[in-house]
Design a protein around this motif. Structure first.
Motif, PDB file in Angstrom:
ATOM      1  N   ARG A  91     -46.748  96.485  59.968  1.00 23.88           N
ATOM      2  CA  ARG A  91     -47.864  96.196  59.065  1.00 23.88           C
ATOM      3  C   ARG A  91     -48.542  94.867  59.438  1.00 23.88           C
ATOM      4  O   ARG A  91     -49.766  94.777  59.493  1.00 23.88           O
ATOM      5  N   ASP A 110     -59.323 100.949  56.028  1.00 23.66           N
ATOM      6  CA  ASP A 110     -58.103 100.263  55.612  1.00 23.66           C
ATOM      7  C   ASP A 110     -56.964 100.610  56.560  1.00 23.66           C
ATOM      8  O   ASP A 110     -56.888 101.735  57.083  1.00 23.66           O
ATOM      9  N   SER A 112     -54.014 101.394  56.087  1.00 24.73           N
ATOM     10  CA  SER A 112     -53.218 102.558  55.671  1.00 24.73           C
ATOM     11  C   SER A 112     -53.783 103.858  56.241  1.00 24.73           C
ATOM     12  O   SER A 112     -53.032 104.809  56.522  1.00 24.73           O
ATOM     13  N   TYR A 113     -55.092 103.903  56.437  1.00 25.89           N
ATOM     14  CA  TYR A 113     -55.729 105.098  57.010  1.00 25.89           C
ATOM     15  C   TYR A 113     -55.179 105.372  58.414  1.00 25.89           C
ATOM     16  O   TYR A 113     -54.862 106.523  58.764  1.00 25.89           O
ATOM     17  N   PHE A 115     -52.326 104.159  59.755  1.00 24.77           N
ATOM     18  CA  PHE A 115     -50.897 104.486  59.692  1.00 24.77           C
ATOM     19  C   PHE A 115     -50.698 105.952  59.323  1.00 24.77           C
ATOM     20  O   PHE A 115     -49.816 106.630  59.870  1.00 24.77           O
ATOM     21  N   ASP A 116     -51.533 106.449  58.423  1.00 26.78           N
ATOM     22  CA  ASP A 116     -51.430 107.861  58.045  1.00 26.78           C
ATOM     23  C   ASP A 116     -51.810 108.786  59.201  1.00 26.78           C
ATOM     24  O   ASP A 116     -51.194 109.846  59.384  1.00 26.78           O
ATOM     25  N   ASP A 122     -43.620 105.148  55.704  1.00 30.29           N
ATOM     26  CA  ASP A 122     -43.724 103.953  54.852  1.00 30.29           C
ATOM     27  C   ASP A 122     -42.513 103.042  55.004  1.00 30.29           C
ATOM     28  O   ASP A 122     -42.640 101.811  54.983  1.00 30.29           O
ATOM     29  N   LEU A 125     -42.884 100.433  57.882  1.00 37.28           N
ATOM     30  CA  LEU A 125     -44.015  99.507  57.942  1.00 37.28           C
ATOM     31  C   LEU A 125     -43.576  98.048  57.962  1.00 37.28           C
ATOM     32  O   LEU A 125     -44.193  97.213  58.639  1.00 37.28           O
TER      33      LEU A 125
END
Length: 231
Positions: A91, A110, A112-113, A115-116, A122, A125
């Motif tokens: 992260r 973002d 998170s986009y 990482f997805d 999760d 991270l």
């Protein structure tokens, strides 16, 4: 858009690795680069990415009738064994990467986009990168080019360290973005080249040879490729 390489040569002392090599790569195509050990696949990538200095030759872009320089910002080189900062978490690293490159990132989303997109768990991270597998570090590399969106993506043995499930996910992801890029990946795995590449090219005796698309769909694909590399 095309990347054109003209008359590229590179030698190391007495060994001539690339010999007056010329080739054109088209946007929207995934190229699988095959060659025997020592053929110069990594050398070719390092020359395109300016990690090495060529002895002769040039690289440039063609957009319609216009000839343009191939700039460093146009290129991302994904290494087989990425050297990432070990004492950052995944992260923290992506946050830092975005901050450093923010001015040249188009359509930034973002973290998170991204990482997805690469299906990063999760629970991983906030682990240190030094505790990541090579496959997890390669996922971070993929996030880097997904964030930057360079025109040219060079992938040196990109999926070898991933398990079969993650490998399939990453193949699908790479195929989904190909229209925006020129993607060239090197591999020793013939099945991977056959399944992932739109076109297969061979680096043999210092030059690039494009393989007839009919060979790719031939049941004797493996034998024919080996025969070409032995010639």
């Amino acid at each position: 858009m095309q990347v054109v390489i003209e008359n590229l040569s590179k030698s190391f002392k007495e060994k001539n690795v690339l010999n007056d090599l010329s080739v054109t790569f088209d946007q929207g195509i995934i190229y699988g680069l095959l060659g025997r050990n020592g053929a110069g696949k990594t050398t070719l990538f390092n020359l395109i990415a300016r990690e090495l200095e060529n002895d002769q030759g040039e690289f440039y872009l063609v957009d319609g009738d216009e000839k343009l320089p191939l700039k460093l910002d146009d290129i991302f080189l994904m290494l087989a064994e990425p050297d990432l900062p070990k004492f950052l978490t995944g992260r923290e690293f992506i946050k830092f990467f975005i901050e450093v490159n923010e001015e040249k990132i188009k359509d930034l989303k973002d973290a998170s986009y991204y990482f997805d997109l690469v299906k990063f768990l999760d629970e991983d991270l906030d682990r240190l990168i030094q505790d990541y597998s090579t496959g997890m570090r390669n996922k971070l590399q993929m996030m880097m080019f997904l964030i930057l969106k360079p025109l040219v993506i060079l992938m040196d043995e990109p999926l070898n360290s991933l398990d079969v499930v993650v490998q399939k996910e990453m193949k699908d992801l790479i195929k989904s973005i190909k229209s925006e890029h020129i993607i060239i990946f090197s591999t020793h795995i013939l099945d991977l080249a056959k399944n992932m590449a739109d076109e297969i090219i061979l680096l043999h005796q210092g030059k690039i040879q494009k393989v007839d698309k009919k060979i790719k769909d031939n049941p004797d694909f493996e034998a024919e490729i080996i025969d070409l590399l032995k010639a």
